[in-house]
Design an enzyme around this catalytic site. Structure first.
Site, short mmCIF file in Angstrom:
data_model
loop_
_atom_site.label_atom_id
_atom_site.label_comp_id
_atom_site.label_asym_id
_atom_site.label_seq_id
_atom_site.Cartn_x
_atom_site.Cartn_y
_atom_site.Cartn_z
CG ASP A 268 -0.34 -0.21 2.62
OD1 ASP A 268 0.92 -0.37 2.49
OD2 ASP A 268 -1.21 0.01 3.63
CE1 TYR B 188 7.69 3.73 0.62
CE2 TYR B 188 7.49 5.48 -0.93
CZ TYR B 188 8.11 4.33 -0.24
OH TYR B 188 9.13 3.75 -0.77
CG PHE C 297 8.74 0.25 -3.76
CD1 PHE C 297 9.17 -0.11 -2.31
CD2 PHE C 297 8.03 -0.75 -4.78
CE1 PHE C 297 8.94 -1.48 -1.98
CE2 PHE C 297 7.94 -2.07 -4.23
CZ PHE C 297 8.07 -2.24 -2.81
CG HIS D 159 9.40 -5.88 1.39
ND1 HIS D 159 9.72 -4.46 1.75
CD2 HIS D 159 7.97 -5.29 0.75
CE1 HIS D 159 8.99 -3.50 1.28
NE2 HIS D 159 8.13 -4.08 0.82
#
Length: 220
Positions: A62, A64, A75, A184
């Site tokens: 989702d 920031y 990102f 991740h």
């Protein structure tokens, strides 16, 4: 809604009851809380990367949730915004992989314009409340996006970082596509397989092998 071929690809989806309900719920959220990204930026990933142009998908969870960070691309943050830790680790791996130095800012729009769909599974979030908009309908929509991309007759690289993104492999069944996966880039997991995974060079090798123009990963 978007202004390119996504409108045709997703026309039936836009007309579904669940999608209309999701949009209405999100509009109500914007009225009563601080929600990111700004409403006009929710669909930026699709606006910058037309369906016909998609070569690579980088899937996030989702947006920031900090002030001014999210702008509709997974990102990515705009110029003048401090780079979040996961993004800094992405740039560290880019340096390790392709000797591209970390840029001064974290805006990944130049990737999106080359065919890298920077897709979050959930497209909105409340300020300072990560995952606050999960299960309001976005996942149904973005799962359908992955399914539609899976149907493409031109090869795509799907970059799946972390267990959440990797769970979407179930929708990527077309053998012409390539899946690149690792842990991740979060500081909590980057040392467990993200660093050293070389996703950028692997992506370009696959594209080159399939006579598709490679991505220039240097941020411009």
């Amino acid at each position: 809604m978007i202004g390119n071929s996504w409108d045709t690809i997703l026309k039936e989806e836009f007309d579904t009851d669940y999608f209309k309900k999701t949009i209405n719920n999100v509009k109500e959220e914007y009225k009563k809380d601080i929600i990111y990204p700004y409403f006009d930026n929710i669909f930026n990933a699709f606006k910058y990367t037309d369906y016909t142009a998609v070569k690579v998908v980088i899937l996030g969870q989702d947006p920031y949730h900090g002030l001014g960070e999210a702008h509709g691309l997974s990102f990515s943050v705009l110029e003048g915004i401090r780079k979040p830790p996961s993004l800094r680790n992405i740039f560290k791996e880019l340096k390790n992989d392709l000797s591209i130095n970390e840029p001064d800012y974290g805006n990944l729009t130049s990737w999106a314009k080359q065919g890298v769909l920077l897709l979050n599974a959930v497209l909105t979030v409340k300020k300072d409340m990560p995952a606050s908009h999960r299960n309001i309908g976005w996942e149904l929509f973005t799962d359908m996006i992955i399914k539609k991309l899976n149907e493409k007759e031109t090869p795509i690289v799907f970059i799946l970082w972390g267990s959440f993104a990797r769970s979407k492999k179930q929708f990527i069944t077309n053998p012409i596509h390539c899946i690149i996966e690792s842990s991740h880039p979060s500081p909590f997991s980057a040392n467990r397989g993200f660093f050293g995974s070389k996703p950028f060079s692997k992506t370009n090798k696959f594209l080159k092998d399939n006579n598709i123009k490679e991505i220039d990963w240097e941020i411009k």
